[in-house]
Design a protein around this motif. Structure first.
Motif, PDB file in Angstrom:
ATOM      1  N   GLY A 119       0.792  -1.227   0.000  1.00 42.51           N
ATOM      2  CA  GLY A 119       0.000   0.000   0.000  1.00 42.51           C
ATOM      3  C   GLY A 119       0.825   1.279   0.000  1.00 42.51           C
ATOM      4  N   GLN A 120       2.154   1.138  -0.091  1.00 45.96           N
ATOM      5  CA  GLN A 120       2.992   2.337  -0.179  1.00 45.96           C
ATOM      6  C   GLN A 120       4.026   2.162  -1.276  1.00 45.96           C
ATOM      7  N   PRO A 121       3.572   2.098  -2.541  1.00 50.50           N
ATOM      8  CA  PRO A 121       4.512   1.767  -3.622  1.00 50.50           C
ATOM      9  C   PRO A 121       5.670   2.762  -3.749  1.00 50.50           C
ATOM     10  N   ALA A 122       6.883   2.243  -3.612  1.00 48.60           N
ATOM     11  CA  ALA A 122       8.075   3.084  -3.648  1.00 48.60           C
ATOM     12  C   ALA A 122       8.225   3.769  -4.998  1.00 48.60           C
ATOM     13  N   CYS A 123       7.840   3.113  -6.082  1.00 49.36           N
ATOM     14  CA  CYS A 123       8.005   3.692  -7.425  1.00 49.36           C
ATOM     15  C   CYS A 123       7.224   4.989  -7.555  1.00 49.36           C
ATOM     16  N   ALA A 124       5.976   4.956  -7.064  1.00 53.87           N
ATOM     17  CA  ALA A 124       5.133   6.155  -7.179  1.00 53.87           C
ATOM     18  C   ALA A 124       5.664   7.260  -6.275  1.00 53.87           C
ATOM     19  N   LYS A 125       6.181   6.871  -5.124  1.00 50.99           N
ATOM     20  CA  LYS A 125       6.676   7.852  -4.167  1.00 50.99           C
ATOM     21  C   LYS A 125       7.862   8.635  -4.751  1.00 50.99           C
ATOM     22  N   PHE A 126       8.708   7.938  -5.524  1.00 50.92           N
ATOM     23  CA  PHE A 126       9.926   8.583  -6.003  1.00 50.92           C
ATOM     24  C   PHE A 126       9.839   9.085  -7.436  1.00 50.92           C
ATOM     25  N   CYS A 127       8.759   8.764  -8.145  1.00 47.76           N
ATOM     26  CA  CYS A 127       8.647   9.229  -9.535  1.00 47.76           C
ATOM     27  C   CYS A 127       8.635  10.757  -9.562  1.00 47.76           C
ATOM     28  N   PRO A 128       9.616  11.395 -10.241  1.00 49.53           N
ATOM     29  CA  PRO A 128       9.723  12.859 -10.151  1.00 49.53           C
ATOM     30  C   PRO A 128       8.704  13.605 -11.014  1.00 49.53           C
ATOM     31  N   THR A 129       8.047  12.935 -11.933  1.00 50.61           N
ATOM     32  CA  THR A 129       7.189  13.675 -12.865  1.00 50.61           C
ATOM     33  C   THR A 129       5.711  13.362 -12.730  1.00 50.61           C
ATOM     34  N   GLY A 130       5.374  12.422 -11.854  1.00 49.71           N
ATOM     35  CA  GLY A 130       3.958  12.057 -11.721  1.00 49.71           C
ATOM     36  C   GLY A 130       3.493  11.073 -12.786  1.00 49.71           C
ATOM     37  N   ALA A 131       4.439  10.425 -13.484  1.00 49.41           N
ATOM     38  CA  ALA A 131       4.041   9.384 -14.428  1.00 49.41           C
ATOM     39  C   ALA A 131       3.473   8.185 -13.673  1.00 49.41           C
ATOM     40  N   LEU A 132       3.955   8.002 -12.451  1.00 52.34           N
ATOM     41  CA  LEU A 132       3.431   6.943 -11.593  1.00 52.34           C
ATOM     42  C   LEU A 132       2.801   7.597 -10.379  1.00 52.34           C
ATOM     43  N   THR A 133       1.524   7.352 -10.191  1.00 54.09           N
ATOM     44  CA  THR A 133       0.868   7.879  -8.995  1.00 54.09           C
ATOM     45  C   THR A 133       0.063   6.754  -8.367  1.00 54.09           C
TER      46      THR A 133
END
Ligand code: FES
Lengths: 135, 250
Positions: A119-133
């Motif tokens: 429930g706390q996906p690291a990829c979305a947390k660190f994506c700098p452009t909001g491609a992953l939310t």
């Protein structure tokens, strides 16, 4: 229908191909000593970068094919998660995913897939452009 | 229902085994043949524990915790001197039977008891007769292997030690074996297991071998998914899906 649980949303037009998601995933899935194998990968068809990872299908092929019910949906996160103690290492799920999102770790003889980091996906947390939310 | 394991009160559902309840409560019981997804067979006896019917009972009985269904009021001790001695005997015998299985040696060291070194078997194999392979093969729906012969001659094999149509060469038996006893040879063209040779299926995209032809037929034949699910390796499927997604979005 709106999913009852948050979803990992991939807006590939915002992806700049920096591969921060891969690194964040490798760190989340590894230990302080050793990076894990990332469950997300940047692909570049026609040069446009696009992050590819498990979409947690509602009718998931991997869940259907598993002979021992080792894959199931997590009630809170909605992710399709593997119970490693139930896995018999047959690789049916690896063969079944139509998007190739489950890979095989020969060392540990286990399938690797995204579990939305509980429930706390690291990829979305660190994506700098909001491609992953994740929302 | 309520039971007590090593002095810790535990809640359990009827039908659960002592092992299930113990693990849920983070009480460690060593096991070899147990597997969460496979039906228990009680083959290795490493998981033995002492049980008493209720708190006042003096007579203890030793049972296999992976098979023993819990009862209300049960008093369980996972490490009495007798239990430890029985586990030690199991491991000492297995160590003699399978001198080349490092997993057994590791367990013996972990137990830290007074080990007895029996004369190791000269033709010792690494098979500890846990039946994990047999049960996994059954779960997959193939039933290609079983125990043959009796006593010290007992071993796991396909019928008549011969090639069998039932085996699909999927390799699950080898992957689930706790001691690496089941030999698999692999080349880009074929996989050999149980002395039977299986042609590898080549990925329609990159040509890499990704499973045996027989495994592919088996998975497609289950009818759970369309046969065209099983034509490409995972890496090619992800690459193709990426291209499809980008095309849909433009
Ligand atoms: S784990 Fe219980 S008998 Fe093997």
């Amino acid at each position: 229908m709106r999913s009852p649980t948050p979803m990992l949303i991939i807006d590939w037009r915002k992806c700049i191909g920096c591969r921060t998601c891969e690194l964040a995933c490798a760190m989340a899935k590894g230990s302080p000593e050793k990076l894990g194998r990332p469950r997300i990968a940047i692909h570049r068809p026609d040069d446009a970068p696009i992050p590819m990872t498990c979409l947690q299908c509602l009718e998931a092929a991997c869940v259907k094919i598993c002979p021992v019910g080792a894959l199931s949906r997590h009630p809170e996160t909605g992710a399709v998660v593997l119970d490693e103690n139930r896995c018999i290492h047959c690789q049916s799920c690896v063969a079944a995913c139509p998007f190739g999102h489950i890979s095989w770790a020969e060392e540990s003889r286990t399938p690797l897939k995204c579990d939305l980091c509980d429930g706390q996906p690291a990829c979305a947390k660190f994506c700098p452009t909001g491609a992953l939310t994740y929302k | 229902m309520q039971l007590v394991i090593d002095g810790i009160p535990c809640t359990a559902e009827s039908g659960e085994t002592i092992l299930q309840v113990a693990r849920r409560n983070r009480i460690d019981i060593p096991t070899l043949c147990h597997h969460d997804a496979l039906e228990g067979v009680g083959a290795c006896r490493l998981c033995v524990v002492a049980v008493r019917a209720h708190a006042e009972a003096v007579d203890a009985q030793v049972v296999a915790s992976c098979m023993y269904a819990v009862k209300d009021g049960l008093q369980v001790d996972t490490a009495t001197p007798e239990v430890r001695r029985l586990r030690q005997t199991v491991l000492d015998l297995l160590a003699a039977r399978c001198p080349d299985a490092p997993e057994i040696q590791a367990l013996r060291e972990r137990m830290g008891g007074d080990a007895i070194d029996y004369a190791p078997a000269v033709d010792g194999s690494k098979c500890i007769m846990c039946y994990r392979c047999v049960r996994a093969c059954e779960a997959i729906g193939c039933n290609a292997i079983a125990a043959v012969n009796r006593g010290p001659q007992k071993e796991i094999a396909p019928p008549f030690f011969d090639a069998t149509q039932r085996c699909i060469g999927c390799g699950t038996c080898a992957a689930i074996c706790p001691t690496g006893h089941i030999a698999v040879t692999e080349t880009p063209q074929y996989r050999e297991i149980w002395s039977q040779r299986f042609a590898m299926a080549q990925c329609a995209g990159c040509g890499a071998p990704f499973m045996t032809e027989a495994t592919r037929e088996h998975l497609a034949g289950l009818g759970k998914l369309k046969p065209d699910y099983f034509t490409h390796c995972a890496a090619c499927r992800q690459r193709d899906a990426a291209a499809r997604f980008v095309r849909v979005g433009t």
